[in-house]
Design a protein around this motif. Structure first.
Motif, PDB file in Angstrom:
ATOM      1  N   GLY B  16      33.831  48.957  46.518  1.00  0.00           N
ATOM      2  CA  GLY B  16      33.469  48.928  45.107  1.00  0.00           C
ATOM      3  C   GLY B  16      34.643  49.201  44.181  1.00  0.00           C
ATOM      4  O   GLY B  16      34.485  49.373  42.979  1.00  0.00           O
ATOM      5  N   LYS B  17      35.867  49.224  44.742  1.00  0.00           N
ATOM      6  CA  LYS B  17      37.062  49.446  43.920  1.00  0.00           C
ATOM      7  C   LYS B  17      37.255  48.324  42.913  1.00  0.00           C
ATOM      8  O   LYS B  17      37.743  48.539  41.805  1.00  0.00           O
ATOM      9  CB  LYS B  17      38.297  49.508  44.823  1.00  0.00           C
ATOM     10  N   VAL B  18      36.922  47.109  43.339  1.00  0.00           N
ATOM     11  CA  VAL B  18      36.964  45.981  42.412  1.00  0.00           C
ATOM     12  C   VAL B  18      35.678  45.177  42.592  1.00  0.00           C
ATOM     13  O   VAL B  18      35.005  45.280  43.623  1.00  0.00           O
ATOM     14  CB  VAL B  18      38.192  45.058  42.658  1.00  0.00           C
ATOM     15  N   GLN B  19      35.383  44.384  41.566  1.00  0.00           N
ATOM     16  CA  GLN B  19      34.167  43.564  41.644  1.00  0.00           C
ATOM     17  C   GLN B  19      34.475  42.087  41.892  1.00  0.00           C
ATOM     18  O   GLN B  19      33.612  41.319  42.262  1.00  0.00           O
ATOM     19  CB  GLN B  19      33.340  43.695  40.363  1.00  0.00           C
ATOM     20  N   VAL B  20      35.727  41.714  41.634  1.00  0.00           N
ATOM     21  CA  VAL B  20      36.054  40.292  41.820  1.00  0.00           C
ATOM     22  C   VAL B  20      37.496  40.159  42.307  1.00  0.00           C
ATOM     23  O   VAL B  20      38.376  40.926  41.902  1.00  0.00           O
ATOM     24  CB  VAL B  20      35.835  39.485  40.508  1.00  0.00           C
ATOM     25  N   ILE B  21      37.684  39.188  43.219  1.00  0.00           N
ATOM     26  CA  ILE B  21      39.039  38.872  43.670  1.00  0.00           C
ATOM     27  C   ILE B  21      39.415  37.533  43.054  1.00  0.00           C
ATOM     28  O   ILE B  21      38.701  36.543  43.218  1.00  0.00           O
ATOM     29  CB  ILE B  21      39.114  38.721  45.209  1.00  0.00           C
ATOM     30  N   ILE B  22      40.532  37.523  42.332  1.00  0.00           N
ATOM     31  CA  ILE B  22      41.039  36.253  41.803  1.00  0.00           C
ATOM     32  C   ILE B  22      42.097  35.768  42.794  1.00  0.00           C
ATOM     33  O   ILE B  22      43.132  36.413  42.965  1.00  0.00           O
ATOM     34  CB  ILE B  22      41.655  36.451  40.405  1.00  0.00           C
ATOM     35  N   GLY B  23      41.786  34.677  43.483  1.00  0.00           N
ATOM     36  CA  GLY B  23      42.699  34.226  44.532  1.00  0.00           C
ATOM     37  C   GLY B  23      42.689  32.715  44.679  1.00  0.00           C
ATOM     38  O   GLY B  23      42.231  31.995  43.790  1.00  0.00           O
ATOM     39  N   TYR B  24      43.221  32.249  45.802  1.00  0.00           N
ATOM     40  CA  TYR B  24      43.285  30.813  46.062  1.00  0.00           C
ATOM     41  C   TYR B  24      42.278  30.429  47.127  1.00  0.00           C
ATOM     42  O   TYR B  24      42.129  31.131  48.133  1.00  0.00           O
ATOM     43  CB  TYR B  24      44.673  30.417  46.578  1.00  0.00           C
ATOM     44  N   GLY B  25      41.584  29.305  46.908  1.00  0.00           N
ATOM     45  CA  GLY B  25      40.757  28.699  47.944  1.00  0.00           C
ATOM     46  C   GLY B  25      41.270  27.298  48.192  1.00  0.00           C
ATOM     47  O   GLY B  25      42.085  26.781  47.417  1.00  0.00           O
ATOM     48  N   HIS B  34      42.941  25.750  44.999  1.00  0.00           N
ATOM     49  CA  HIS B  34      42.380  25.903  43.657  1.00  0.00           C
ATOM     50  C   HIS B  34      42.013  27.369  43.457  1.00  0.00           C
ATOM     51  O   HIS B  34      41.836  28.101  44.430  1.00  0.00           O
ATOM     52  CB  HIS B  34      41.152  25.012  43.496  1.00  0.00           C
ATOM     53  N   PRO B  35      41.869  27.798  42.218  1.00  0.00           N
ATOM     54  CA  PRO B  35      41.520  29.194  41.978  1.00  0.00           C
ATOM     55  C   PRO B  35      40.102  29.484  42.444  1.00  0.00           C
ATOM     56  O   PRO B  35      39.219  28.633  42.274  1.00  0.00           O
ATOM     57  CB  PRO B  35      41.597  29.334  40.455  1.00  0.00           C
ATOM     58  N   VAL B  36      39.887  30.653  43.051  1.00  0.00           N
ATOM     59  CA  VAL B  36      38.523  31.072  43.388  1.00  0.00           C
ATOM     60  C   VAL B  36      38.312  32.494  42.864  1.00  0.00           C
ATOM     61  O   VAL B  36      39.258  33.271  42.728  1.00  0.00           O
ATOM     62  CB  VAL B  36      38.237  31.044  44.910  1.00  0.00           C
ATOM     63  N   PHE B  37      37.055  32.783  42.586  1.00  0.00           N
ATOM     64  CA  PHE B  37      36.689  34.101  42.073  1.00  0.00           C
ATOM     65  C   PHE B  37      35.628  34.650  43.015  1.00  0.00           C
ATOM     66  O   PHE B  37      34.472  34.248  42.962  1.00  0.00           O
ATOM     67  CB  PHE B  37      36.195  33.968  40.626  1.00  0.00           C
ATOM     68  N   ILE B  38      36.070  35.526  43.912  1.00  0.00           N
ATOM     69  CA  ILE B  38      35.213  35.982  45.007  1.00  0.00           C
ATOM     70  C   ILE B  38      34.582  37.311  44.628  1.00  0.00           C
ATOM     71  O   ILE B  38      35.279  38.264  44.276  1.00  0.00           O
ATOM     72  CB  ILE B  38      36.054  36.173  46.285  1.00  0.00           C
ATOM     73  N   THR B  39      33.255  37.364  44.700  1.00  0.00           N
ATOM     74  CA  THR B  39      32.587  38.593  44.255  1.00  0.00           C
ATOM     75  C   THR B  39      31.854  39.317  45.379  1.00  0.00           C
ATOM     76  O   THR B  39      31.346  40.411  45.159  1.00  0.00           O
ATOM     77  CB  THR B  39      31.573  38.273  43.124  1.00  0.00           C
ATOM     78  N   SER B  40      31.750  38.718  46.574  1.00  0.00           N
ATOM     79  CA  SER B  40      31.074  39.454  47.650  1.00  0.00           C
ATOM     80  C   SER B  40      31.936  39.464  48.910  1.00  0.00           C
ATOM     81  O   SER B  40      32.662  38.495  49.187  1.00  0.00           O
ATOM     82  CB  SER B  40      29.701  38.844  47.931  1.00  0.00           C
ATOM     83  N   PRO B  41      31.888  40.563  49.675  1.00  0.00           N
ATOM     84  CA  PRO B  41      32.746  40.723  50.847  1.00  0.00           C
ATOM     85  C   PRO B  41      32.576  39.577  51.854  1.00  0.00           C
ATOM     86  O   PRO B  41      33.523  39.210  52.549  1.00  0.00           O
ATOM     87  CB  PRO B  41      32.277  42.052  51.462  1.00  0.00           C
ATOM     88  N   GLU B  42      31.376  38.991  51.910  1.00  0.00           N
ATOM     89  CA  GLU B  42      31.122  37.920  52.884  1.00  0.00           C
ATOM     90  C   GLU B  42      31.964  36.679  52.579  1.00  0.00           C
ATOM     91  O   GLU B  42      32.194  35.850  53.450  1.00  0.00           O
ATOM     92  CB  GLU B  42      29.639  37.497  52.866  1.00  0.00           C
ATOM     93  N   GLU B  43      32.401  36.544  51.335  1.00  0.00           N
ATOM     94  CA  GLU B  43      33.094  35.306  50.947  1.00  0.00           C
ATOM     95  C   GLU B  43      34.608  35.368  51.098  1.00  0.00           C
ATOM     96  O   GLU B  43      35.291  34.388  50.812  1.00  0.00           O
ATOM     97  CB  GLU B  43      32.770  34.975  49.480  1.00  0.00           C
ATOM     98  N   VAL B  44      35.137  36.517  51.522  1.00  0.00           N
ATOM     99  CA  VAL B  44      36.601  36.645  51.493  1.00  0.00           C
ATOM    100  C   VAL B  44      37.293  35.666  52.445  1.00  0.00           C
ATOM    101  O   VAL B  44      38.465  35.324  52.260  1.00  0.00           O
ATOM    102  CB  VAL B  44      37.100  38.083  51.800  1.00  0.00           C
ATOM    103  N   GLU B  45      36.561  35.169  53.452  1.00  0.00           N
ATOM    104  CA  GLU B  45      37.145  34.182  54.372  1.00  0.00           C
ATOM    105  C   GLU B  45      37.566  32.917  53.617  1.00  0.00           C
ATOM    106  O   GLU B  45      38.360  32.129  54.113  1.00  0.00           O
ATOM    107  CB  GLU B  45      36.146  33.803  55.470  1.00  0.00           C
ATOM    108  N   GLY B  46      37.002  32.754  52.433  1.00  0.00           N
ATOM    109  CA  GLY B  46      37.338  31.575  51.628  1.00  0.00           C
ATOM    110  C   GLY B  46      38.717  31.670  50.978  1.00  0.00           C
ATOM    111  O   GLY B  46      39.199  30.705  50.391  1.00  0.00           O
ATOM    112  N   LEU B  47      39.345  32.837  51.076  1.00  0.00           N
ATOM    113  CA  LEU B  47      40.674  32.987  50.474  1.00  0.00           C
ATOM    114  C   LEU B  47      41.747  32.399  51.384  1.00  0.00           C
ATOM    115  O   LEU B  47      41.699  32.581  52.600  1.00  0.00           O
ATOM    116  CB  LEU B  47      40.982  34.470  50.247  1.00  0.00           C
TER     117      LEU B  47
END
Ligand code: SF4
Ligand code: SF4
Ligand code: SF4
Ligand code: FES
Lengths: 153, 280
Positions: B16-25, B34-47
């Motif tokens: 809960g340190k951050v709510q969104v990851i601004i990264g690359y997908g 392209h830019p991605v905005f990841i908001t749940s831990p399950e989606e981090v594989e998309g980075l």
């Protein structure tokens, strides 16, 4: 493609340079005023635009001057240490240092942009500066390159 | 590096340190990331992280839509990280309310971007977490301005002709402005209509005013990410204009944007000792 066009007035017999001078209210404007009250003659080619301080002279004003047909521009204010607002001219000096490089890169003729410090007591310097700029601009001819930029296409 | 990135990002979201990851997908390796905005831990594989991650994501830090997502972590290269330093200095972000993840980078783009050839930020500075390894070495300043130096060997008239041809193609789409992390004004002077500051028509006259304004509003602020140049659909070399102001700031005032969070911005400060050889 080339933008060169023949000079419309090759002998430049009828060419009268248009010079826009942005001056601060507290020094250069008073210097110009003094030149007037002392009956010092200088060419009538200059259009004086009075602003509170050189710190207020937005870089866009230089562009505007060329857009409206100026062949040369002068920016002038109080000597360092003498600005009515203490430091406007120091800020301006910094800005112009960077701005000149940008214009130079763009291929703007830097000989058409002048900067001076002229105090309220320097009526004679005003007379000299305007005479010099007018003569220099007369020799260079009209600023055709910028006029080309501004023609309606 | 990607594995470690996933791990770090998962932890940041889970804790809960951050709510969104601004990264690359990236859909697949053939396609640009392209830019991605990841908001749940399950989606981090998309980075993803690879040498095609060209975009400077810091431009999203000031966007309302992104801010609404909550406290961000952002993935940056060393060059991008400099934009964060400027944003912080200009009070546009709360640096303590974000996590900056710096990726060690040996260059991006195919072929490699021009800026990478003179990069001295392979290891990102002023970041919270660094991932990967690289070596940052000082670069001869002249190398940074190589393209400009070559360009400036032309005469004034040649340069004028060059820019008239270039700027004739500008369609005033303002992609160069939208992509820039430091062109964050809510209302750009180019959009002001009461009064109109300069012509909005895509004619040479309006285009000169726009390009002079854009480059100079970024004076001493542009960090040289070259995103504006990359975004321009007309292929206009905005890089040259940015470089000219940056070189002047470095040569005259020893200043480079985004290096030092404490430094006084070059415009907005002054010294009574500033040189003035051009003033009579
Ligand atoms: S060009 Fe100037 S006014 Fe427009 S967004 Fe950029 S900095 Fe702001
Ligand atoms: S002006 Fe261009 S190179 Fe400079 S910071 Fe903005 S996008 Fe990057
Ligand atoms: S992105 Fe290119 S075409 Fe669009 S406004 Fe900027 S310079 Fe002009
Ligand atoms: S008041 Fe003259 S330069 Fe500031």
């Amino acid at each position: 493609m080339t933008h060169k066009q023949p000079h419309p007035d090759p002998d430049m017999t009828t060419f009268e340079p248009k010079i826009v001078a942005y001056v601060c209210n507290w020094c250069t404007y008073l210097g110009a005023d003094l030149a007037g009250t002392n009956r010092l003659e200088y060419p009538p080619n200059v259009r004086i635009i009075r602003l509170p301080c050189t710190g207020r002279i937005d870089f866009n004003l230089i562009v505007k001057a060329f857009e409206t047909g100026a062949d040369a521009v002068l920016v002038s204010g109080c000597h360092p240490g003498d600005c009515h607002y203490t430091s406007g001219n120091y800020h301006a000096r910094r800005r112009w240092t960077l701005f000149r490089e940008l214009l130079d890169t763009l291929g703007i003729e830097m000989d058409r942009i002048h900067f001076t410090w002229i105090s309220a007591a320097e009526g004679r310097k005003w007379q000299q500066v305007i005479t010099e700029i007018t003569e220099k601009t007369r020799q260079m001819g009209p600023y055709l390159a910028y006029k080309r930029i501004c023609r309606v296409s | 590096m990607t594995k470690q990135l996933h791990k770090v990002c998962r932890e940041l979201l889970e804790s809960g340190k951050v709510q969104v990851i601004i990264g690359y997908g990236q859909k697949d390796r053939g396609q640009p990331p392209h830019p991605v905005f990841i908001t749940s831990p399950e989606e981090v594989e998309g980075l993803v992280w690879n040498d095609q991650c060209v975009a400077n994501l810091t431009t999203y830090l000031t966007r309302k839509e992104i801010r609404a997502l909550g406290k961000p972590a952002i993935i940056v290269k060393g060059c991008d990280a400099r934009a964060i330093v400027v944003l912080q200095r200009e009070s546009q972000i709360d640096r303590s309310a974000m996590v900056v993840i710096g990726m060690a980078c040996n260059g991006v783009g195919e072929p490699r971007l021009a800026k990478c050839a003179a990069c001295d930020a392979h290891v990102p500075a002023h970041v919270d977490i660094t991932i990967g390894e690289a070596v940052s070495e000082p670069v001869d300043p002249e190398r940074r301005y190589n393209d400009l130096n070559v360009f400036m060997t032309q005469s004034t008239d040649e340069r004028m002709d060059y820019w008239q041809d270039e700027l004739e193609r500008c369609v005033r789409c303002y992609a160069c402005r939208q992509v820039c992390p430091l062109c964050y004004c809510e209302r750009c002077v180019a959009d002001k209509n009461r009064p109109v500051r300069f012509s909005t028509a895509p004619t040479l006259k309006g285009n000169y005013a726009w390009h002079i304004t854009r480059a100079f509003h970024l004076a001493g602020r542009c960090i040289g990410c070259d995103e504006c140049t990359r975004a321009c659909p007309a292929g206009i070399n905005l890089r040259l204009l940015n470089l000219s102001v940056a070189r002047a700031a470095e040569n005259a005032f020893g200043y480079r944007a985004g290096l030092d969070p404490e430094a006084e911005p070059v415009i907005g400060s002054f010294s009574t000792q500033d040189k003035e050889s051009f003033i009579k």
